[in-house]
Design an enzyme around this catalytic site. Structure first.
Site, mmCIF file in Angstrom:
data_model
loop_
_atom_site.group_PDB
_atom_site.id
_atom_site.type_symbol
_atom_site.label_atom_id
_atom_site.label_comp_id
_atom_site.label_asym_id
_atom_site.label_seq_id
_atom_site.Cartn_x
_atom_site.Cartn_y
_atom_site.Cartn_z
ATOM 1 C CB THR A 1 -1.257 63.631 40.688
ATOM 2 O OG1 THR A 1 -2.587 63.298 41.072
ATOM 3 C CG2 THR A 1 -1.093 65.137 40.759
ATOM 4 N NE ARG A 2 -6.195 59.375 35.570
ATOM 5 C CZ ARG A 2 -6.280 58.182 36.146
ATOM 6 N NH1 ARG A 2 -5.212 57.551 36.546
ATOM 7 N NH2 ARG A 2 -7.457 57.615 36.333
ATOM 8 C CG HIS B 1 -2.222 61.555 47.127
ATOM 9 N ND1 HIS B 1 -3.577 61.728 47.276
ATOM 10 C CD2 HIS B 1 -2.063 60.457 46.366
ATOM 11 C CE1 HIS B 1 -4.211 60.781 46.611
ATOM 12 N NE2 HIS B 1 -3.313 59.992 46.056
ATOM 13 C CG HIS C 1 -7.457 62.618 48.960
ATOM 14 N ND1 HIS C 1 -8.449 63.572 49.105
ATOM 15 C CD2 HIS C 1 -7.740 61.959 47.802
ATOM 16 C CE1 HIS C 1 -9.304 63.469 48.096
ATOM 17 N NE2 HIS C 1 -8.897 62.510 47.295
ATOM 18 N NE ARG D 1 0.856 48.196 44.667
ATOM 19 C CZ ARG D 1 -0.424 47.864 44.766
ATOM 20 N NH1 ARG D 1 -1.307 48.724 45.207
ATOM 21 N NH2 ARG D 1 -0.833 46.673 44.410
#
Length: 570
Positions: free
Chosen positions: A194-195, A202, A199, A288
């Site tokens: 992740t970058r 996730h 929340h 995605r």
């Protein structure tokens, strides 16, 4: 039972004793000061994150990687890892030379034994690696406008890792993570790349992915270089730490990855898979449009939503890391829980809630409520600390246009109007003033004009970062330079480009300083609009023309624009 994912992985560091000797010897070598991106690459080369690479790619390996994602020896590797240097530096370097690689403080990190030196075909690299030679892609823009013209390749002798002063306890090398997994008896580990801040969706997604793979979870965010405009990594890590308590401690860990992302979509996903395998993971969640940079010049997505998953699946056995599908999680109001969007049987009978990243940014920007079902209060608090509502943030208004177009006059009027409103300090960085105080030694060649604009941009970015308003009014004729300034400033606040589109005829008719006359006579070389081009902005935030219009009206147009963007309160 042999667990190759947990066995130690080769590193490129020499022993402590050899490193002490080499440091002294390297002091006499020609040295190259690494860019932030090169430091990220070097760290992952040295600690085994980029295994099987033994250094920066040779020309043969580079060509094989660009053309078909494999090294010359047949091993899968999708991303060119090269040391780009300036033409001037490359002149004195021949294959067979050793050069010392230093960080930005001048500390020697490694020695590169140069075996190859070549001038790459960057347009081909852009088309093959990023899918298009399109400057709207941040990595393609970097390739053409920031990276050096010459590539050096060769093996690396690692002396010491780069120093990080932040979040030391959260940074792990591949071997440190492998040892940690061995110690805890973890066999299967699923990585979450992740970058962005995490929340609730996730959290649900990662929970579910770990459960489906019957694996433990490694939250592995990138803290090297991401995309211009992303939330800074300090804020993000504070957000990750705030949600760690929401996970069962015995099954989840957080580690930071100092990677310079290229936002290369499908190829980037395969690259991330190899890097995670090197860090001891057996599975990775692929999202995605994984690592997609957004829209291209035609306003369409660079990559299809499932391109990354398809390429990853195709090379899964070579990557050595299994893909876990990223399910889009949405909130079902009636059941007060998150569910995968494609598994809701009674879609028509329930209320489905979802907030996109764009919508979240809008709510933060405008100081609107962010509901508890969407995120954790601790995360929202952290985000609000670093991105207050827009009307309380710093910003930059950047006027560009021909000499005599009226930029300075409107900028002065705007400054007075903003000072009348009060609330934030306002600084005018006018061309002549900047020339006197920041750039007195510079001439008017293209190179010097670029340096001058970038200095203005740097000062404006510092003013913006600290909550002030910067107003700049240089000619700034070149698109690439204006883009570099935009990226500098947008890291901290809004950048409002105002093109003062007064025609050349009108500017020349005014010619208050008599400069056009001198340029026509050939007495001023490289004069914008006469002997040097002006590249008009394609999509400025605002365009004004001062022909036959009073200054007050033009300045008012800017004020209205700032209001509509939420930067000042009506």
């Amino acid at each position: 039972m042999s667990l190759p994912n947990l066995a130690p992985i080769p590193e490129l560091y020499v022993s402590h004793e050899s490193a002490q000797k080499l440091k002294i010897e390297a002091g006499n070598l020609v040295s190259w000061d690494l860019t932030p991106r090169q430091i990220c690459d070097l760290e992952l080369l040295m600690n085994g994150g980029f295994y099987p690479l033994k250094g920066f790619l040779s020309e043969e390996d580079y060509n094989c990687v660009v053309e078909d994602m494999h090294l010359a020896n047949g091993a899968l590797w999708p991303m060119p890892i090269t040391l780009d240097v300036s033409e001037k530096f490359a002149e004195g370097i021949e294959p067979g030379t050793d050069i010392a690689l230093r960080d930005q403080e001048g500390v020697i990190l490694a020695i590169l034994s140069v075996t190859d030196k070549w001038v790459p075909n960057k347009a081909n690299e852009a088309a093959k690696v990023f899918g298009a030679d399109d400057l709207a892609h941040p990595a393609v823009n970097y390739l053409h406008n920031t990276a050096g013209a010459v590539y050096l390749g060769g093996p690396i002798t690692g002396i010491q890792p780069p120093v990080h002063y932040d979040f030391k306890a959260r940074r792990d090398t591949p071997n440190e993570l492998r040892a940690y997994f061995r110690k805890l008896g973890w066999r299967k580990i699923v990585a979450f790349q992740t970058r962005n801040p995490l929340h609730r969706a996730h959290q649900e997604l990662t929970f579910r992915a770990a459960k489906e793979a019957q694996a433990n979870l490694l939250i592995h965010p990138v803290v090297g270089l991401t995309k211009p405009g992303d939330v800074d990594h300090f804020t993000r890590v504070r957000c990750y730490e705030a949600v760690l308590d929401q996970y069962p401690q015995s099954t989840t860990t957080l580690s930071l990855l100092n990677l310079a992302m290229r936002m290369a979509g499908p190829r980037e996903a395969v690259w991330h898979g190899i890097i995670r395998r090197n860090h001891g993971c057996t599975h990775m969640i692929v999202g995605r449009d994984h690592a997609g940079p957004g829209k291209n010049s035609a306003g369409e997505d660079f990559y299809g939503p499932y391109d990354a998953q398809e390429l990853f699946a195709k090379h899964q056995s070579e990557i050595g890391c299994e893909m876990v599908d990223f399910k889009q999680m949405v909130y079902v109001q009636e059941r007060a829980q998150y569910e995968p969007a494609d598994e809701i049987a009674d879609k028509d009978k329930v209320t489905i809630l979802n907030i996109s990243g764009t919508e979240l940014r809008r709510r933060l920007r405008e100081g609107l409520e962010i509901p508890d079902w969407f995120s954790f209060p601790e995360v929202v608090t952290e985000l609000r600390r670093t991105s207050p509502p827009r009307s309380k943030q710093g910003f930059t208004v950047f006027f560009t246009g021909l000499s005599g177009s009226g930029k300075s006059t409107i900028a002065n009027a705007l400054m007075v109007k903003l000072m009348e409103m009060g609330g934030r300090p306002v600084t005018l960085l006018d061309g002549d003033v900047v020339r006197k105080h920041l750039s007195s030694e510079l001439g008017f060649s293209k190179e010097h004009r670029d340096i001058n604009i970038k200095r203005i941009g740097y000062v404006a970015s510092e003013i913006t970062k600290n909550g002030g308003i910067a107003i700049c009014a240089p000619i700034a004729p070149y698109t690439a330079t204006r883009r570099a300034v935009r990226e500098m400033i947008e890291a901290y606040g809004a950048f409002v480009e105002v093109h003062v589109a007064t025609s050349l005829e009108e500017c020349e008719a005014r010619d208050r300083k008599g400069l056009y006359k001198l340029a026509r006579e050939g007495k001023i070389k490289e004069f914008t609009g006469i002997s040097d081009p002006y590249e008009a902005p394609a999509t400025p935030e605002l365009r004004v023309d001062t022909t036959g219009v009073d200054v007050d009206h033009c300045a008012h147009q800017v004020i209205l624009k700032l209001e509509s963007m939420g930067l000042i309160k009506a």
